[in-house]
Motif scaffolding. Sequence first.
Motif, PDB file in Angstrom:
ATOM      1  N   CYS A  82      -7.637   0.299  -6.554  1.00 17.60           N
ATOM      2  CA  CYS A  82      -6.091   0.307  -5.301  1.00 17.60           C
ATOM      3  C   CYS A  82      -4.766   0.395  -6.724  1.00 17.60           C
ATOM      4  O   CYS A  82      -5.017  -0.767  -7.225  1.00 17.60           O
ATOM      5  CB  CYS A  82      -5.981  -0.929  -4.984  1.00 17.60           C
ATOM      6  SG  CYS A  82      -4.790  -0.972  -3.807  1.00 17.60           S
ATOM      7  N   PRO A  83      -4.057   1.154  -6.519  1.00 19.68           N
ATOM      8  CA  PRO A  83      -3.247   1.137  -7.837  1.00 19.68           C
ATOM      9  C   PRO A  83      -2.238  -0.150  -7.865  1.00 19.68           C
ATOM     10  O   PRO A  83      -2.053  -0.971  -8.478  1.00 19.68           O
ATOM     11  CB  PRO A  83      -2.297   2.237  -7.989  1.00 19.68           C
ATOM     12  CG  PRO A  83      -2.468   3.092  -6.443  1.00 19.68           C
ATOM     13  CD  PRO A  83      -4.166   1.675  -6.113  1.00 19.68           C
ATOM     14  N   SER A  84      -1.881  -0.825  -5.949  1.00 24.09           N
ATOM     15  CA  SER A  84      -1.041  -2.059  -5.346  1.00 24.09           C
ATOM     16  C   SER A  84      -1.578  -3.086  -6.327  1.00 24.09           C
ATOM     17  O   SER A  84      -1.364  -4.273  -5.206  1.00 24.09           O
ATOM     18  CB  SER A  84      -1.185  -1.043  -4.679  1.00 24.09           C
ATOM     19  OG  SER A  84       0.040  -0.456  -4.421  1.00 24.09           O
TER      20      SER A  84
ATOM     21  N   GLN B 104      -7.443   2.635   3.538  1.00 23.81           N
ATOM     22  CA  GLN B 104      -5.543   1.221   3.613  1.00 23.81           C
ATOM     23  C   GLN B 104      -5.268   1.173   5.367  1.00 23.81           C
ATOM     24  O   GLN B 104      -4.413   0.536   5.536  1.00 23.81           O
ATOM     25  CB  GLN B 104      -4.915   2.858   3.489  1.00 23.81           C
ATOM     26  CG  GLN B 104      -4.915   4.149   4.245  1.00 23.81           C
ATOM     27  CD  GLN B 104      -5.664   4.729   4.000  1.00 23.81           C
ATOM     28  OE1 GLN B 104      -7.099   4.758   3.145  1.00 23.81           O
ATOM     29  NE2 GLN B 104      -6.188   6.136   4.310  1.00 23.81           N
TER      30      GLN B 104
ATOM     31  N   CYS C 216       0.842  -1.396   0.058  1.00 21.83           N
ATOM     32  CA  CYS C 216      -0.074   0.160   0.160  1.00 21.83           C
ATOM     33  C   CYS C 216       1.136   1.456   0.209  1.00 21.83           C
ATOM     34  O   CYS C 216       1.576   0.910   1.105  1.00 21.83           O
ATOM     35  CB  CYS C 216      -0.855  -0.367   1.200  1.00 21.83           C
ATOM     36  SG  CYS C 216      -1.729   1.108   1.796  1.00 21.83           S
ATOM     37  N   ILE C 217       0.779   2.155  -1.158  1.00 16.63           N
ATOM     38  CA  ILE C 217       1.374   2.851  -1.045  1.00 16.63           C
ATOM     39  C   ILE C 217       0.434   4.886  -0.101  1.00 16.63           C
ATOM     40  O   ILE C 217       1.293   5.682  -0.492  1.00 16.63           O
ATOM     41  CB  ILE C 217       1.942   4.040  -2.740  1.00 16.63           C
ATOM     42  CG1 ILE C 217       0.455   3.732  -3.193  1.00 16.63           C
ATOM     43  CG2 ILE C 217       2.816   2.228  -2.937  1.00 16.63           C
ATOM     44  CD1 ILE C 217       1.011   3.980  -4.509  1.00 16.63           C
ATOM     45  N   ARG C 218      -0.237   4.651   0.410  1.00 16.44           N
ATOM     46  CA  ARG C 218      -1.506   5.715   1.150  1.00 16.44           C
ATOM     47  C   ARG C 218      -1.888   6.260   0.231  1.00 16.44           C
ATOM     48  O   ARG C 218      -2.200   7.643   0.959  1.00 16.44           O
ATOM     49  CB  ARG C 218      -0.651   5.924   2.589  1.00 16.44           C
ATOM     50  CG  ARG C 218      -0.138   4.701   3.353  1.00 16.44           C
ATOM     51  CD  ARG C 218       1.192   5.038   4.427  1.00 16.44           C
ATOM     52  NE  ARG C 218       0.519   6.315   5.087  1.00 16.44           N
ATOM     53  CZ  ARG C 218      -0.057   7.126   6.049  1.00 16.44           C
ATOM     54  NH1 ARG C 218      -0.249   5.841   6.399  1.00 16.44           N
ATOM     55  NH2 ARG C 218       0.335   8.720   5.918  1.00 16.44           N
ATOM     56  N   CYS C 219      -2.295   6.186  -0.724  1.00 12.48           N
ATOM     57  CA  CYS C 219      -2.657   7.234  -2.478  1.00 12.48           C
ATOM     58  C   CYS C 219      -3.878   7.414  -1.264  1.00 12.48           C
ATOM     59  O   CYS C 219      -4.138   8.247  -2.114  1.00 12.48           O
ATOM     60  CB  CYS C 219      -2.598   6.374  -3.960  1.00 12.48           C
ATOM     61  SG  CYS C 219      -3.648   5.342  -3.589  1.00 12.48           S
ATOM     62  N   THR C 220      -4.238   6.345  -0.888  1.00 11.56           N
ATOM     63  CA  THR C 220      -5.860   7.183  -0.786  1.00 11.56           C
ATOM     64  C   THR C 220      -7.043   6.880  -2.018  1.00 11.56           C
ATOM     65  O   THR C 220      -7.951   7.706  -1.996  1.00 11.56           O
ATOM     66  CB  THR C 220      -6.182   8.318   0.554  1.00 11.56           C
ATOM     67  OG1 THR C 220      -5.396   9.449  -0.401  1.00 11.56           O
ATOM     68  CG2 THR C 220      -5.365   8.153   1.460  1.00 11.56           C
ATOM     69  N   GLN C 221      -6.147   6.289  -2.310  1.00 17.00           N
ATOM     70  CA  GLN C 221      -7.535   5.822  -3.709  1.00 17.00           C
ATOM     71  C   GLN C 221      -9.471   5.863  -3.020  1.00 17.00           C
ATOM     72  O   GLN C 221     -10.265   5.844  -3.172  1.00 17.00           O
ATOM     73  CB  GLN C 221      -6.836   5.698  -5.118  1.00 17.00           C
ATOM     74  CG  GLN C 221      -6.179   6.650  -5.870  1.00 17.00           C
ATOM     75  CD  GLN C 221      -6.081   7.524  -6.451  1.00 17.00           C
ATOM     76  OE1 GLN C 221      -7.335   7.453  -7.019  1.00 17.00           O
ATOM     77  NE2 GLN C 221      -5.306   7.956  -7.186  1.00 17.00           N
ATOM     78  N   CYS C 222      -8.606   4.540  -2.773  1.00 18.94           N
ATOM     79  CA  CYS C 222      -9.591   3.914  -1.713  1.00 18.94           C
ATOM     80  C   CYS C 222     -10.607   4.823  -0.869  1.00 18.94           C
ATOM     81  O   CYS C 222     -11.607   4.334  -1.486  1.00 18.94           O
ATOM     82  CB  CYS C 222      -8.891   2.389  -0.844  1.00 18.94           C
ATOM     83  SG  CYS C 222      -7.794   3.108   0.121  1.00 18.94           S
TER      84      CYS C 222
ATOM     85  N   ILE D 281      -4.306  -4.941  -4.301  1.00 21.19           N
ATOM     86  CA  ILE D 281      -4.227  -5.291  -3.398  1.00 21.19           C
ATOM     87  C   ILE D 281      -5.887  -5.488  -2.961  1.00 21.19           C
ATOM     88  O   ILE D 281      -6.987  -4.669  -3.067  1.00 21.19           O
ATOM     89  CB  ILE D 281      -4.152  -4.849  -1.732  1.00 21.19           C
ATOM     90  CG1 ILE D 281      -2.400  -3.844  -1.924  1.00 21.19           C
ATOM     91  CG2 ILE D 281      -3.968  -5.412  -0.338  1.00 21.19           C
ATOM     92  CD1 ILE D 281      -2.270  -2.637  -0.431  1.00 21.19           C
TER      93      ILE D 281
ATOM     94  N   LEU E   7      -7.986  -6.146  -1.285  1.00 19.12           N
ATOM     95  CA  LEU E   7      -8.603  -5.095   0.485  1.00 19.12           C
ATOM     96  C   LEU E   7      -9.284  -5.696   0.847  1.00 19.12           C
ATOM     97  O   LEU E   7      -9.627  -6.679   1.454  1.00 19.12           O
ATOM     98  CB  LEU E   7      -8.937  -3.950   0.078  1.00 19.12           C
ATOM     99  CG  LEU E   7      -7.578  -3.115  -0.338  1.00 19.12           C
ATOM    100  CD1 LEU E   7      -7.923  -1.757  -1.180  1.00 19.12           C
ATOM    101  CD2 LEU E   7      -6.629  -2.870   0.725  1.00 19.12           C
TER     102      LEU E   7
HETATM  103  S1  SF4 Z   1      -5.422   1.884  -2.993  1.00 17.51           S
HETATM  104 FE1  SF4 Z   1      -4.845   0.698  -2.215  1.00 17.51          FE
HETATM  105  S2  SF4 Z   1      -2.527   1.682  -2.407  1.00 17.51           S
HETATM  106 FE2  SF4 Z   1      -3.828   3.355  -1.874  1.00 17.51          FE
HETATM  107  S3  SF4 Z   1      -3.726   3.859   0.388  1.00 17.51           S
HETATM  108 FE3  SF4 Z   1      -6.363   2.264  -0.525  1.00 17.51          FE
HETATM  109  S4  SF4 Z   1      -5.080   0.163  -0.295  1.00 17.51           S
HETATM  110 FE4  SF4 Z   1      -2.959   1.548  -0.405  1.00 17.51          FE
END
Ligand code: SF4
Lengths: 339, 543
Positions: free
Chosen positions: B415-417, B383, B366-372, B419, B421
Amino acid sequence: MAFVSTPSSVSAVMLKVLFALVPAIAVYQLYFGPAILISIVLASVTAIAAEAAMLRLSGFPIKPFLLDGSALVTAWLLALSMPPLAPWWLIVLATLFAMVVAKHLYGGLGNNLFNPAMVGYAVMLISFPAHMTQWPALSTLAQAHLSFAETLQFIFSGALPDGMKLDALTMATPLDTLRTQLLLGRGVADISSMPVFGTVGGKGGELLALAYLAGGAYLLQQRLITWHIPVAFIAALALFAFGFHAYDAARYASPWFQLATGGAMLGAFFIATDPVTGATTPKGKIIFGAGIGVLVFIIRTWGGYPDGVAFAVLILNMCVPLIDAYTQPRVFGHGEKNS
Amino acid sequence: MRTLFQFNGGVHPAEHKQESSTQDIACAPLPTQLIVPLQQHIGQRAKPLVQVGDSVLKGQMIGQADGATSCAVHAPTSGRVSAIGEAPVPHPSGLPDLCITITPDGAEQWVERTPLDYQSMSPTEVRKHLRDFGLAGLGGAVFPSHVKLNLGKLAKVPTLILNGAECEPWITCDDRLMRERTADIVAGAKIMQHLLNADEVLIGIEDNKPQAIAAMRAACADARFEVIAVPTLYPSGGAKQLTKILTGKEPPSGGRSSDIGVQIFNVATAYSVARAVLHGEPLISRIVTVTGNVDQPRNYEVLLGTPVKELVALASPRNDTQGYIMGGPMMGFTLPSDAVPVTKASNCLIASSPKLFPPPPPALPCIRCTQCAQACPVNLQPQDLYWFSRGREFGKAQEYNLFDCIECGCCDYVCPSHIPLVQYYRFAKGEIWAREREKQQADLARERHEFRLQRIEREKKERADKLAAKTQGSKAPSANAEADPKKAAIQAAIERAKLKRAGVMPQNVENLPVETLKEIKEIEARRAQLKQAMEKQPDTPNS
Ligand code: SF4
Ligand code: SF4
């Protein structure tokens, strides 16, 4: 679990960030010579090598992580923050520090507490203060010019073409100049008439700030960053600058000057917005950005260093867990008051 | 124009509706056998009423509601009961469940169908009938309808909402139903309005279904029901989200929507209520969208219990079909096999192929981008929940409102990673439940232990008393028994009751009722699955 997903990926995100930096690099290169290109390459190569080595050591799969592009973003941001005419080992050391200590010793991508680029920068600033002032002069103001090959030679061997002095190439930055001249007792208006100053900020530097602004607008449009951090950063810095400027215009530079010089725009759109080390809640982002803006003003005005972006960012990085914990948004179905 | 409200986030996945929405609903032919699970709803499983070898009629109740939150199941056609036992069912756990298998006789002979004169009946009476008609929410949640229609202490529920949003991609069964069987939906809504004593009826439909909106508007003109087009944005069809969009009110976390004066039903449930009340037909069929990697995607009216295999064959799955997703691509799950039957919860079957639903690339950290967080309709911080779930900090996860997560998959989607979730959230929820149960069992065991000690103590004392009595002389004891025949009778009754109870009550932790055992098994299976899935994540070597 969803069977579908957006085509976005970490690499795509990072590539877009790199792309957003291109206009600034072009302006930089145009006004301050080719040295920046060399330091970008140096930083990139070092970052990728360090990333690969650290991934191997910590047992992560190398390919997907190396391809994520985050190492390049760190490298570019670092190169853009450092004085490009410094000897080659300075940028290499800074990059190594950023990648190995600030990123991988903290657990790698996504786990680092501090912005790696800013850690690398700050450590170099503290350890090698003299080298960290080798800023190239604006090409129209410089007394001498280096070709690409000569720049390369200088960065690697420190040797200048015959008869040329380093002073002919470098110049104090506008922030530096303002600082030293204020200490000499001159007024802001008087200082601003010096050749290194442009319309509102430093000559050339103003355009660079605009280029960062354009890159930032692209990031916003692509929804890679939200408005909270940059807007809060800029607003806080401008507000403080405005207040003090209004109080005593002779001793405090205008808000425009503060925004257009140094690392303000780079910091607001590219560094403070680093997702990994920044606040994540909407309110938290505003506090985080504003905190950096205020600290930048304080460090610039009363601190021991001419620019304060790196230290401001690092200090706010430390506060992120606290900020996030206290700014949790109201969850759907929970009363307005209890959050 | 009604002002609409917004919820946080939401996503716009590719709709893929036109594949199956252009053709009218077809009637699926009688399958070779019907496997009817006794648990097709949330709550207690129905109790079987038939035995192997029994002949049954179409619509005959074969499973009886057991307890307050439960509803009946019926024979979908006439025929013979050929088996009663565990069979694979469509459930994410992949575990089998008790089913009644019926071999059709082809006669389609109905039981006697008696429409209800609901207006002259008491609401309680009507609700009892609905329970016995097997009515449960057909949007996928399958909550027994009679429970939601219970006013309890309230004088009325002012707002009744019909959910026709159908926001998940690929699914079009409600769209077709609203276009083709409009009158019965409206009739069902009237019955529900009557039972809830509701002032207004709002029907929310996503604006990507203009024909359904037009049809419903035309049919509602004189009923004064309001048909409202809501912007297409997943998950606007979530019950809580639609409630917010239409009323601006948020059903309280952990509470019921009736707490804010709203009750919400799927349009298909309204349709089935009308079929039951006005035509006396129990819930034995539903509309199912069959789509995805098939040559002829279409909606079918399908008898509950029809094996998925026989149903999807009608749509000609392509050769590279790998499996079937039940529900939509956001919240659905892969079926354990195509031998499972269609149930009340089956709104859609999507044939999947690697081309249509390519497996996600390996997850990155997770890059903590907060897209989620920006996409989460519940305004959670996915996240953080991910971080806590992965780190097994379940207390923290709960503190950050894990249980408000509706598992809509928006966070997964953006999520760009990449994951998974939601998988982590399910894992965390499962663990928390399991721990809760372990704690309860430990408490129970401790109580039992204390009770046992007490009993030993008491018996010791009794023995000592007896001994004392013996040494005193032999006259007293017989007199005692004769003197108090009443006491003896009561004692006998208590013994009898004890014996009876022993047959049905859990004796100890190892001997739990089947439901609990099954639940535990399910959770264990889910835990194992998730653990396995998570071990495959590349971001775990140092965790
Ligand atoms: S979208 Fe994915 S990478 Fe970005 S903050 Fe949420 S969990 Fe982390
Ligand atoms: S699955 Fe849960 S956390 Fe993720 S977006 Fe939906 S409600 Fe939010």
